[in-house]
Design an enzyme around this catalytic site. Structure first.
Site, mmCIF file in Angstrom:
data_model
loop_
_atom_site.group_PDB
_atom_site.id
_atom_site.type_symbol
_atom_site.label_atom_id
_atom_site.label_comp_id
_atom_site.label_asym_id
_atom_site.label_seq_id
_atom_site.Cartn_x
_atom_site.Cartn_y
_atom_site.Cartn_z
ATOM 1 N N ASP A 144 -12.565 15.990 34.529
ATOM 2 C CA ASP A 144 -11.327 16.239 35.105
ATOM 3 C C ASP A 144 -11.337 17.877 35.550
ATOM 4 O O ASP A 144 -12.201 18.540 34.768
ATOM 5 C CB ASP A 144 -10.038 15.996 34.519
ATOM 6 C CG ASP A 144 -8.949 16.759 35.287
ATOM 7 O OD1 ASP A 144 -8.592 16.340 36.566
ATOM 8 O OD2 ASP A 144 -8.107 17.362 34.608
ATOM 9 N N ASP A 160 -8.619 20.296 37.039
ATOM 10 C CA ASP A 160 -7.282 21.087 36.817
ATOM 11 C C ASP A 160 -6.975 21.043 35.118
ATOM 12 O O ASP A 160 -6.654 19.964 34.858
ATOM 13 C CB ASP A 160 -6.346 20.415 37.607
ATOM 14 C CG ASP A 160 -6.534 21.232 39.156
ATOM 15 O OD1 ASP A 160 -6.745 22.537 39.436
ATOM 16 O OD2 ASP A 160 -6.291 20.157 40.056
ATOM 17 N N GLU A 170 5.559 14.087 35.619
ATOM 18 C CA GLU A 170 4.224 13.755 35.259
ATOM 19 C C GLU A 170 3.848 13.912 33.920
ATOM 20 O O GLU A 170 3.078 13.049 33.245
ATOM 21 C CB GLU A 170 3.445 14.922 35.940
ATOM 22 C CG GLU A 170 1.934 14.876 35.451
ATOM 23 C CD GLU A 170 1.011 16.031 36.071
ATOM 24 O OE1 GLU A 170 1.410 16.754 36.779
ATOM 25 O OE2 GLU A 170 -0.259 16.301 35.645
ATOM 26 N N SER A 178 -11.428 14.853 40.421
ATOM 27 C CA SER A 178 -10.260 15.526 40.554
ATOM 28 C C SER A 178 -9.199 14.892 41.563
ATOM 29 O O SER A 178 -9.369 14.844 42.767
ATOM 30 C CB SER A 178 -10.510 17.074 40.841
ATOM 31 O OG SER A 178 -9.428 17.801 40.961
ATOM 32 N N ALA A 179 -7.825 15.086 41.009
ATOM 33 C CA ALA A 179 -6.707 14.731 42.027
ATOM 34 C C ALA A 179 -6.486 16.068 42.561
ATOM 35 O O ALA A 179 -5.138 16.067 43.385
ATOM 36 C CB ALA A 179 -5.607 14.097 41.293
ATOM 37 N N LYS A 238 -7.049 7.018 39.394
ATOM 38 C CA LYS A 238 -8.708 7.475 39.226
ATOM 39 C C LYS A 238 -9.464 6.136 38.935
ATOM 40 O O LYS A 238 -10.764 6.327 39.176
ATOM 41 C CB LYS A 238 -8.703 8.652 38.077
ATOM 42 C CG LYS A 238 -8.216 9.884 38.619
ATOM 43 C CD LYS A 238 -8.670 10.717 37.707
ATOM 44 C CE LYS A 238 -8.223 12.278 38.282
ATOM 45 N NZ LYS A 238 -8.640 13.579 37.477
ATOM 46 N N ASP A 260 -7.266 16.028 30.735
ATOM 47 C CA ASP A 260 -6.075 16.537 30.158
ATOM 48 C C ASP A 260 -4.781 15.684 30.242
ATOM 49 O O ASP A 260 -3.718 15.768 29.823
ATOM 50 C CB ASP A 260 -5.731 17.966 30.447
ATOM 51 C CG ASP A 260 -5.153 17.820 31.887
ATOM 52 O OD1 ASP A 260 -5.669 17.624 32.712
ATOM 53 O OD2 ASP A 260 -3.918 18.089 32.117
HETATM 54 O O1 C5P Z 1 -6.627 15.098 37.827
HETATM 55 P P1 C5P Z 1 -6.101 16.565 38.143
HETATM 56 O O2 C5P Z 1 -6.046 17.461 36.837
HETATM 57 O O3 C5P Z 1 -7.280 17.255 38.833
HETATM 58 O O4 C5P Z 1 -4.765 16.606 38.679
HETATM 59 C C1 C5P Z 1 -4.113 17.542 39.503
HETATM 60 C C2 C5P Z 1 -3.213 18.353 38.786
HETATM 61 O O5 C5P Z 1 -2.685 18.994 39.947
HETATM 62 C C3 C5P Z 1 -2.127 17.451 38.287
HETATM 63 O O6 C5P Z 1 -2.120 17.603 36.622
HETATM 64 C C4 C5P Z 1 -0.889 17.949 38.852
HETATM 65 O O7 C5P Z 1 0.124 18.646 37.883
HETATM 66 C C5 C5P Z 1 -1.150 19.151 40.003
HETATM 67 N N1 C5P Z 1 -0.596 19.132 41.199
HETATM 68 C C6 C5P Z 1 -0.073 20.133 41.649
HETATM 69 N N2 C5P Z 1 0.419 20.125 42.845
HETATM 70 C C7 C5P Z 1 0.721 19.202 43.564
HETATM 71 C C8 C5P Z 1 0.015 17.878 43.237
HETATM 72 C C9 C5P Z 1 -0.573 18.014 41.754
HETATM 73 O O8 C5P Z 1 -0.132 21.166 40.891
HETATM 74 N N3 C5P Z 1 1.212 19.160 44.689
HETATM 75 MG MG MG Z 2 -6.057 17.870 34.934
#
Ligand code: C5P
Ligand code: MG
Length: 290
Positions: free
Chosen positions: A39, A41, A86, A154-155, A203, A228
């Site tokens: 991942d 972030d 979340e 990554s999301a 995912k 994480d």
């Molecule tokens: O899976 P990954 O760690 O890449 O996920 C993205 C993170 O981005 C999430 O943990 C979420 O808290 C954060 N996020 C954010 N703003 C958004 C959408 C997601 O900070 N609009």
């Molecule tokens: Mg993350």
């Protein structure tokens, strides 16, 4: 333990013997059978620095000069509403999933309204407080030197995360990224996001859309997974003929409430550990260097 760092105070394991067995079997198989799936972030980047929260890919844009003050407030409101959901372990994934889709969708709509320019991204990343975890250089360089593929799943936002690792000088040829990529019009202005949305709880679907990638890595059935959030546990669902998987999870926030769930889900849990010391020690071990 054959890896001294596994005795660090940040390390918790439900079943250390099982961890040892997996490590031994992965080391025996050799590093040419290994792939790393991570991942981004709050896994490759820090959660906090000097007592202050570090930004996610989204936050790098949210806090930047590209966003109007009014829009900043709206994005902050979304964060204050949805981030607690979340990390709330009293709610089920089924309950959280539609709310997470709502968060990502609303945030992306707001970002699109801001007419973000592609050529401003590099500067915005440079000016941000984004920080890779200590030890990142060894992590990326060593995997590259040993030709071990690294998938960053990554999301967050692909364009932003690529810029973070490019500026850090570690976007090597063994790195692949699955993420949400921006779609720019012919003037270089953000008009949409490409493809299927990747959010924190799909995912698995994201992995299954990318069978080509995993087919290419068929000869690497041993996986080191770094994440994480509990959604990160599904990042390896597309791996073909998996033999061993070692799951390492960073537990950054709401530690006491989530500790048991993390211990039940991840083989190794790193509690409030802002470094890549443990993953690096594992990689060193798996590549035959102590
Ligand atoms: O899976 P990954 O760690 O890449 O996920 C993205 C993170 O981005 C999430 O943990 C979420 O808290 C954060 N996020 C954010 N703003 C958004 C959408 C997601 O900070 N609009
Ligand atoms: Mg993350």
């Amino acid at each position: 333990m054959m890896i001294p760092q596994l005795s660090n105070t940040s390390v918790c394991m439900k079943d250390p013997d099982r961890v040892r067995d997996i490590l031994v079997s992965m080391q025996k198989a050799g590093s040419n059978t290994l792939q790393v799936i991570s991942d981004f972030d709050m896994t490759l980047t820090r959660f906090a620095f000097n007592g202050k929260r570090c930004p996610t890919c989204h936050n790098i844009l949210d806090n930047s000069r590209l966003i109007s003050d009014e829009c900043k407030l709206q994005l902050k409101e979304l964060l204050n509403t949805y981030y607690p959901i979340e990390i709330d372990c009293s709610r089920s994934v089924e309950e959280k999933l539609p709310l997470m889709v709502e968060w990502w969708t609303k945030a992306h709509e707001l970002l699109i309204e801001q007419k973000i320019k592609k050529d401003a991204l590099a500067l915005v990343v440079r000016e941000s407080d984004a920080r890779l975890r200590d030890g990142y250089k060894f992590f990326f360089d060593h995997l590259h030197e040993h030709s071990i593929p690294l998938l960053i799943f990554s999301a967050g936002i692909g364009d932003v995360l690529e810029e973070v690792i490019r500026q850090a000088g570690v976007f090597h040829s063994n790195v692949n990224v699955f993420s949400n990529y921006m779609d720019f019009d012919e003037l270089g202005v953000l008009q949409a996001f490409k493809g299927e949305l990747i959010h924190i709880y799909n995912k698995r679907e994201g992995a299954l859309l990318n069978t080509g990638h995993f087919r290419e890595l068929r000869a690497r059935p041993n996986v080191l997974l770094l994440g994480d959030s509990l959604g990160d546990l599904n990042m390896a669902d597309g791996v073909q003929d998996m033999e061993n998987i070692l799951k390492v999870g960073f537990l950054n926030d709401k530690v006491e409430e989530r500790r048991q769930t993390y211990l039940d889900s991840y083989d190794i849990v790193l509690i409030k550990d802002e470094t890549l010391d443990v993953p690096n020690a594992i990689i060193r071990f798996l590549t035959g260097q102590q």
